[in-house]
Design a protein around this motif. Structure first.
Motif, PDB file in Angstrom:
ATOM      1  N   VAL A  43       0.838  -1.204   0.000  1.00  0.00           N
ATOM      2  CA  VAL A  43       0.000   0.000   0.000  1.00  0.00           C
ATOM      3  C   VAL A  43       0.872   1.253   0.000  1.00  0.00           C
ATOM      4  O   VAL A  43       0.595   2.225  -0.723  1.00  0.00           O
ATOM      5  CB  VAL A  43      -0.948  -0.011   1.218  1.00  0.00           C
ATOM      6  N   GLY A  44       1.949   1.230   0.788  1.00  0.00           N
ATOM      7  CA  GLY A  44       2.860   2.372   0.802  1.00  0.00           C
ATOM      8  C   GLY A  44       3.514   2.615  -0.536  1.00  0.00           C
ATOM      9  O   GLY A  44       3.735   3.772  -0.934  1.00  0.00           O
ATOM     10  N   ASN A  45       3.826   1.545  -1.279  1.00  0.00           N
ATOM     11  CA  ASN A  45       4.437   1.714  -2.595  1.00  0.00           C
ATOM     12  C   ASN A  45       3.468   2.330  -3.596  1.00  0.00           C
ATOM     13  O   ASN A  45       3.893   3.041  -4.511  1.00  0.00           O
ATOM     14  CB  ASN A  45       4.939   0.365  -3.116  1.00  0.00           C
ATOM     15  N   ILE A  46       2.174   2.059  -3.442  1.00  0.00           N
ATOM     16  CA  ILE A  46       1.191   2.695  -4.319  1.00  0.00           C
ATOM     17  C   ILE A  46       1.201   4.204  -4.122  1.00  0.00           C
ATOM     18  O   ILE A  46       1.240   4.983  -5.094  1.00  0.00           O
ATOM     19  CB  ILE A  46      -0.211   2.115  -4.055  1.00  0.00           C
ATOM     20  N   PHE A  47       1.199   4.649  -2.882  1.00  0.00           N
ATOM     21  CA  PHE A  47       1.230   6.094  -2.609  1.00  0.00           C
ATOM     22  C   PHE A  47       2.596   6.689  -2.919  1.00  0.00           C
ATOM     23  O   PHE A  47       2.690   7.858  -3.310  1.00  0.00           O
ATOM     24  CB  PHE A  47       0.840   6.349  -1.150  1.00  0.00           C
ATOM     25  N   PHE A  48       3.636   5.897  -2.760  1.00  0.00           N
ATOM     26  CA  PHE A  48       4.972   6.373  -3.117  1.00  0.00           C
ATOM     27  C   PHE A  48       5.065   6.647  -4.622  1.00  0.00           C
ATOM     28  O   PHE A  48       5.599   7.678  -5.054  1.00  0.00           O
ATOM     29  CB  PHE A  48       6.009   5.338  -2.696  1.00  0.00           C
ATOM     30  N   LEU A  49       4.538   5.741  -5.446  1.00  0.00           N
ATOM     31  CA  LEU A  49       4.536   5.961  -6.887  1.00  0.00           C
ATOM     32  C   LEU A  49       3.632   7.133  -7.272  1.00  0.00           C
ATOM     33  O   LEU A  49       3.925   7.861  -8.226  1.00  0.00           O
ATOM     34  CB  LEU A  49       4.080   4.696  -7.613  1.00  0.00           C
ATOM     35  N   ASP A  50       2.536   7.307  -6.540  1.00  0.00           N
ATOM     36  CA  ASP A  50       1.657   8.438  -6.825  1.00  0.00           C
ATOM     37  C   ASP A  50       2.382   9.755  -6.590  1.00  0.00           C
ATOM     38  O   ASP A  50       2.257  10.695  -7.383  1.00  0.00           O
ATOM     39  CB  ASP A  50       0.412   8.347  -5.953  1.00  0.00           C
ATOM     40  N   THR A  51       3.141   9.824  -5.510  1.00  0.00           N
ATOM     41  CA  THR A  51       3.940  11.028  -5.244  1.00  0.00           C
ATOM     42  C   THR A  51       5.036  11.190  -6.281  1.00  0.00           C
ATOM     43  O   THR A  51       5.312  12.297  -6.763  1.00  0.00           O
ATOM     44  CB  THR A  51       4.553  10.964  -3.836  1.00  0.00           C
ATOM     45  N   PHE A  52       5.662  10.092  -6.660  1.00  0.00           N
ATOM     46  CA  PHE A  52       6.756  10.116  -7.631  1.00  0.00           C
ATOM     47  C   PHE A  52       6.286  10.632  -8.990  1.00  0.00           C
ATOM     48  O   PHE A  52       7.013  11.356  -9.677  1.00  0.00           O
ATOM     49  CB  PHE A  52       7.336   8.708  -7.763  1.00  0.00           C
ATOM     50  N   LEU A  53       5.062  10.282  -9.379  1.00  0.00           N
ATOM     51  CA  LEU A  53       4.530  10.683 -10.684  1.00  0.00           C
ATOM     52  C   LEU A  53       3.631  11.909 -10.590  1.00  0.00           C
ATOM     53  O   LEU A  53       2.827  12.158 -11.497  1.00  0.00           O
ATOM     54  CB  LEU A  53       3.760   9.521 -11.315  1.00  0.00           C
ATOM     55  N   GLY A  54       3.751  12.660  -9.520  1.00  0.00           N
ATOM     56  CA  GLY A  54       3.013  13.907  -9.403  1.00  0.00           C
ATOM     57  C   GLY A  54       1.524  13.744  -9.201  1.00  0.00           C
ATOM     58  O   GLY A  54       0.721  14.553  -9.701  1.00  0.00           O
ATOM     59  N   GLY A  55       1.126  12.713  -8.463  1.00  0.00           N
ATOM     60  CA  GLY A  55      -0.283  12.511  -8.155  1.00  0.00           C
ATOM     61  C   GLY A  55      -1.088  11.861  -9.260  1.00  0.00           C
ATOM     62  O   GLY A  55      -2.328  11.924  -9.223  1.00  0.00           O
ATOM     63  N   ALA A  56      -0.429  11.211 -10.212  1.00  0.00           N
ATOM     64  CA  ALA A  56      -1.147  10.621 -11.344  1.00  0.00           C
ATOM     65  C   ALA A  56      -1.277   9.113 -11.259  1.00  0.00           C
ATOM     66  O   ALA A  56      -1.949   8.508 -12.092  1.00  0.00           O
ATOM     67  CB  ALA A  56      -0.439  10.978 -12.655  1.00  0.00           C
ATOM     68  N   PHE A  57      -0.679   8.457 -10.262  1.00  0.00           N
ATOM     69  CA  PHE A  57      -0.646   6.992 -10.262  1.00  0.00           C
ATOM     70  C   PHE A  57      -1.900   6.372  -9.660  1.00  0.00           C
ATOM     71  O   PHE A  57      -2.315   5.293 -10.089  1.00  0.00           O
ATOM     72  CB  PHE A  57       0.588   6.495  -9.504  1.00  0.00           C
TER      73      PHE A  57
END
Length: 386
Positions: free
Chosen positions: A194-208
């Motif tokens: 679950v943390g990796n999902i939000f981590f990728l969302d932050t990494f891609l500027g809220g688009a993941f």
């Protein structure tokens, strides 16, 4: 050939390990994290870094005032940008247009994609590493000689089985710390995905977070009205601005169009990861519910023994569960995964018989709980005989 060698090195994460050679110390969901997911992420990291598969990662064009290799290097190590509001068919490419008045969307993530994928692969391996060190090879040691679905009927098989049962009797109610480590690592797996999902969302500027649903919605839209969300998140054509001093000392601004060929691969990788992480988080959540039921509901343990391992009568199963605790059950559950149903049934039958015999006798203290060294069981058996 070099790329093939790198990819083949990842195969060790997904190779088949026969039960007779290596003990199984976790369940299928646990292995989906450290074996399958880590292998996927490391493989994606290798593919992204293998630039020779798709050519140059970035290629920029301008009016010729700046050498191409200089412009390519500059735009790669700094950033490129697109214009979010310029997605109409009146522009040459989606995201391009007059950037004097429009808000820019900066794209600098592509420099960090390989590092991020490698780091995520390590994160998914950490819970397994913690559990493996916590477990200390206990299952492998105490099931030596009777492990595997094709265990042979050797002369000392009955002796090994009896010593295993005696070890289970002597260390009864002493495996709760062992089980705590396992359940803690299961929680780590769920928090990690679950943390990796939000981590990728932050990494891609809220688009993941909505990336997968946007792609599915895009495939069902009218061909003339839809805008590809993969191009918005991973643009293939971007802009880059290079500043330099002119002949008179004034600052000259040079606009360039950059082709990010690497994003053809990135958009496929991240749409796959979106679906995989969603599936893995759901499965991991269900695994936590299952573990919670095992801890809190003795009836769940009875059902597992009766349905999965096909053991005994309802009264016998209820008696065995009542005389053991959660840590004992987890140890039995892991042993059952490493033995054939017939051999494991013999272990449970003998264990039930000895627990029934000792039900009225006080249990003697033992020091074998967290020192599961198989030779020590031999030593203990000899001492009891004398």
């Amino acid at each position: 050939m070099a790329v093939f060698g790198l990819v083949s090195s990842v195969a060790g994460f997904v190779k088949v390990r026969y039960l007779i050679d290596k003990a199984v110390i976790d369940n299928m969901v646990f292995r989906m994290h450290y074996r399958i997911t880590s292998a996927i992420l490391f493989l994606c990291c290798i593919l992204v870094t293998a630039n020779n598969l798709i050519g140059e990662p970035i290629s920029c064009i301008n009016d010729g005032a700046i050498p191409a290799h200089v412009l390519n290097t500059y735009c790669w190590i700094t950033y490129t940008f697109t214009l979010p509001n310029s997605n109409s068919k009146a522009v040459a490419h989606p995201g391009l247009g007059n950037d004097y008045l429009e808000e820019k969307r900066i794209h600098a993530y592509y420099q960090w994609v390989p590092f991020m994928l490698f780091f995520q692969g390590l994160l998914f391996y950490v819970p397994h590493w913690v559990w493996k060190n916590w477990e200390e090879g206990k299952i492998r040691m105490i099931s030596d000689g009777i492990r595997g679905t094709a265990a042979t009927i050797a002369d000392d098989k009955n002796n090994r089985l009896n010593r295993l049962v005696q070890y289970l009797v002597d260390t009864r109610h002493m495996h709760n710390t062992y089980s705590f480590g396992y359940f803690f690592c299961e929680i780590m797996n769920f928090i990690n995905v679950v943390g990796n999902i939000f981590f990728l969302d932050t990494f891609l500027g809220g688009a993941f977070l909505t990336y997968g649903t946007d792609v599915v919605r895009f495939s069902n839209m009218n061909q003339e009205q839809r805008t590809d969300p993969m191009i918005e998140v991973f643009p293939r054509i971007t802009k880059c601005t290079f500043h330099k001093f002119g002949a008179s000392g004034t600052i000259q601004k040079h606009d360039a169009l950059c082709v990010l060929a690497l994003n053809i691969l990135n958009e496929k990788i991240f749409i796959f990861l979106w679906f995989w992480f969603i599936i893995l988080s759901v499965v991991s959540g269900l695994a936590l519910v299952y573990s919670a039921a095992v801890i809190l509901l003795p009836s769940t343990r009875e059902t597992i023994l009766k349905r999965r391992f096909r053991f005994g009568t309802p009264a016998g199963v209820e008696s065995l569960v009542r005389k053991t605790q959660v840590g004992d059950f987890l140890l039995l559950h892991l042993l059952g995964q490493n033995m054939s149903l017939r051999v494991f049934g013999e272990v449970l039958d003998e264990l039930s018989r000895r627990l029934h015999m000792n039900s009225n006798a006080p249990s003697a203290p033992s020091t074998l709980e967290m020192a599961p060294i198989y030779p020590n069981i031999d030593k203990y058996a000899k001492e009891t005989e004398t």
